[in-house]
Enzyme design. Sequence first.
Site, PDB file in Angstrom:
ATOM      1  N   ASP A   1     -69.928   9.815  31.544  1.00  0.00           N
ATOM      2  CA  ASP A   1     -69.790  10.914  30.596  1.00  0.00           C
ATOM      3  C   ASP A   1     -68.891  10.500  29.439  1.00  0.00           C
ATOM      4  O   ASP A   1     -69.369  10.111  28.377  1.00  0.00           O
ATOM      5  CB  ASP A   1     -69.225  12.149  31.315  1.00  0.00           C
ATOM      6  CG  ASP A   1     -69.095  13.355  30.402  1.00  0.00           C
ATOM      7  OD1 ASP A   1     -69.328  13.224  29.191  1.00  0.00           O
ATOM      8  OD2 ASP A   1     -68.755  14.447  30.892  1.00  0.00           O
TER       9      ASP A   1
ATOM     10  N   LYS B   1     -73.775  14.203  25.242  1.00  0.00           N
ATOM     11  CA  LYS B   1     -73.181  15.384  24.618  1.00  0.00           C
ATOM     12  C   LYS B   1     -73.232  15.186  23.108  1.00  0.00           C
ATOM     13  O   LYS B   1     -72.801  14.147  22.606  1.00  0.00           O
ATOM     14  CB  LYS B   1     -71.747  15.591  25.103  1.00  0.00           C
ATOM     15  CG  LYS B   1     -71.675  15.962  26.586  1.00  0.00           C
ATOM     16  CD  LYS B   1     -70.258  16.161  27.059  1.00  0.00           C
ATOM     17  CE  LYS B   1     -70.238  16.569  28.527  1.00  0.00           C
ATOM     18  NZ  LYS B   1     -68.861  16.667  29.060  1.00  0.00           N
TER      19      LYS B   1
ATOM     20  N   GLU C   1     -69.740  12.851  38.146  1.00  0.00           N
ATOM     21  CA  GLU C   1     -69.551  12.457  36.749  1.00  0.00           C
ATOM     22  C   GLU C   1     -68.206  11.769  36.549  1.00  0.00           C
ATOM     23  O   GLU C   1     -67.193  12.196  37.119  1.00  0.00           O
ATOM     24  CB  GLU C   1     -69.596  13.687  35.850  1.00  0.00           C
ATOM     25  CG  GLU C   1     -70.967  14.225  35.542  1.00  0.00           C
ATOM     26  CD  GLU C   1     -70.873  15.325  34.506  1.00  0.00           C
ATOM     27  OE1 GLU C   1     -70.561  15.020  33.326  1.00  0.00           O
ATOM     28  OE2 GLU C   1     -71.102  16.492  34.868  1.00  0.00           O
TER      29      GLU C   1
ATOM     30  N   ARG D   1     -57.836  19.457  30.458  1.00  0.00           N
ATOM     31  CA  ARG D   1     -57.487  20.556  29.560  1.00  0.00           C
ATOM     32  C   ARG D   1     -57.761  21.910  30.205  1.00  0.00           C
ATOM     33  O   ARG D   1     -58.457  22.011  31.223  1.00  0.00           O
ATOM     34  CB  ARG D   1     -58.274  20.462  28.250  1.00  0.00           C
ATOM     35  CG  ARG D   1     -59.777  20.556  28.427  1.00  0.00           C
ATOM     36  CD  ARG D   1     -60.501  20.562  27.097  1.00  0.00           C
ATOM     37  NE  ARG D   1     -61.945  20.633  27.275  1.00  0.00           N
ATOM     38  CZ  ARG D   1     -62.768  21.289  26.463  1.00  0.00           C
ATOM     39  NH1 ARG D   1     -62.284  21.943  25.429  1.00  0.00           N
ATOM     40  NH2 ARG D   1     -64.066  21.282  26.673  1.00  0.00           N
TER      41      ARG D   1
ATOM     42  N   LYS E   1     -65.422  21.104  39.029  1.00  0.00           N
ATOM     43  CA  LYS E   1     -64.421  20.256  38.395  1.00  0.00           C
ATOM     44  C   LYS E   1     -63.414  19.786  39.452  1.00  0.00           C
ATOM     45  O   LYS E   1     -62.844  20.593  40.190  1.00  0.00           O
ATOM     46  CB  LYS E   1     -63.695  21.029  37.289  1.00  0.00           C
ATOM     47  CG  LYS E   1     -64.572  21.358  36.093  1.00  0.00           C
ATOM     48  CD  LYS E   1     -64.944  20.105  35.316  1.00  0.00           C
ATOM     49  CE  LYS E   1     -65.669  20.443  34.026  1.00  0.00           C
ATOM     50  NZ  LYS E   1     -66.035  19.233  33.250  1.00  0.00           N
TER      51      LYS E   1
ATOM     52  N   ASP F   1     -67.461  16.733  38.867  1.00  0.00           N
ATOM     53  CA  ASP F   1     -67.056  16.058  37.635  1.00  0.00           C
ATOM     54  C   ASP F   1     -65.562  15.789  37.705  1.00  0.00           C
ATOM     55  O   ASP F   1     -64.754  16.725  37.683  1.00  0.00           O
ATOM     56  CB  ASP F   1     -67.385  16.940  36.430  1.00  0.00           C
ATOM     57  CG  ASP F   1     -67.083  16.252  35.105  1.00  0.00           C
ATOM     58  OD1 ASP F   1     -66.632  15.091  35.123  1.00  0.00           O
ATOM     59  OD2 ASP F   1     -67.307  16.882  34.051  1.00  0.00           O
TER      60      ASP F   1
ATOM     61  N   LYS G   1     -71.607  23.122  39.336  1.00  0.00           N
ATOM     62  CA  LYS G   1     -70.834  21.945  38.927  1.00  0.00           C
ATOM     63  C   LYS G   1     -69.365  22.230  39.176  1.00  0.00           C
ATOM     64  O   LYS G   1     -68.808  23.191  38.650  1.00  0.00           O
ATOM     65  CB  LYS G   1     -71.083  21.627  37.452  1.00  0.00           C
ATOM     66  CG  LYS G   1     -70.292  20.426  36.945  1.00  0.00           C
ATOM     67  CD  LYS G   1     -70.681  20.096  35.517  1.00  0.00           C
ATOM     68  CE  LYS G   1     -69.793  19.027  34.926  1.00  0.00           C
ATOM     69  NZ  LYS G   1     -70.182  18.647  33.555  1.00  0.00           N
TER      70      LYS G   1
END
Length: 362
Positions: free
Chosen positions: A243, A267, A218, A24, A162, A190, A160
């Site tokens: 995750d 989370k 992740e 997203r 992506k 991740d 971190k």
Amino acid sequence: MRITGVRTGTISVPLKKPFKTAVRSVDAVRDVIVAVETDSGTIGYGEAPPTGAITGDTTGAILGAIDDHIRPTLLGRDGEDLEGNLKILQSCVVGNTSAKAALDIALHDLWAQSIGAPLYRLFGGSRKSVETDVTVSVNEPDEMAQDALNAVESGYKVIKIKVGKESSKDFDRLKAIREAIGQDVEIRIDANQGWTPNEAVDILDRMEKAGFGLELVEQPVKAKDLDGMAYVTARTSIPVVADESIWSASDALEIFRRKAADMVNIKLMKCGGLAEARRIVAVSEIFGAQVMLGSMLEGKICASAAVHLAAAYGAITRIDIDGPLLCASDPIVGGADFKGPDIRVSDAPGLGVMSFDEINWH
């Protein structure tokens, strides 16, 4: 202290820069705010982001679950009966983990305020601050390298990254970032389910041989593919963190039994709030596993609740609670104090949230 109302509102806070992952892209934090009101005047606050691409929960779904199921169930109940209220909350509607998380947070806030203590202390915690990473979104390698360098210059010691959107570019992204920031900064990556098992093993092997020094990876594969994630975990020395695969304590138990991952990322929006998050921590401790605590690009109330949880448990060693730091403004007065990578819990009762700006109350 009787619950007399459950009020909802919405908030929209622009981000400093669009947030992009393998699944997203968003330009603002848009959350549902919950206020649990009582006849004593005490109010407990909660919050939930509509993350349809991950949880399936839209703004309408969150508000509908609260309006149709949760509010009628909680009205008139004793706000100090935390265990009873949480039990009813979890049983009054199936699924809807984000709506449940918002109310779970608010009920914990209300309970802690009734006792007159900050939430982390009631969880048995003593540390007053935690250190978070900061996320670099998926973009072209040179842009990601500059974003990472900017973060390091702002004081972040853990970045971190992506990856997983275009696997052919992931190696180049990490190479550019590591060259820009040097070897003294930790890098987490991740993939957000973006790789196949074989692809993940190949990419991680290349990154390891190149000396990128990755702290962890992740969710390298699809959430339901525990066999595939176990395949990756067995074939890389880089710690694998589940995750999107972990939603509950029973999920954590299955993941550790099958050796599908080395750690889990809790989370609150996935597991339905603080109560289930604490159960996931307990399962992780049984298996001797450390815990990562993350977020869904959430606002300050959600983030404050997560910080109180992190401050209470030594098993929580990796923190990824950077949502408020990515926002262009802060409409919440009170709560945790976010100063770059260092986040300090409030010693005010509950979460310490006091007031809001720009809330659209329903």
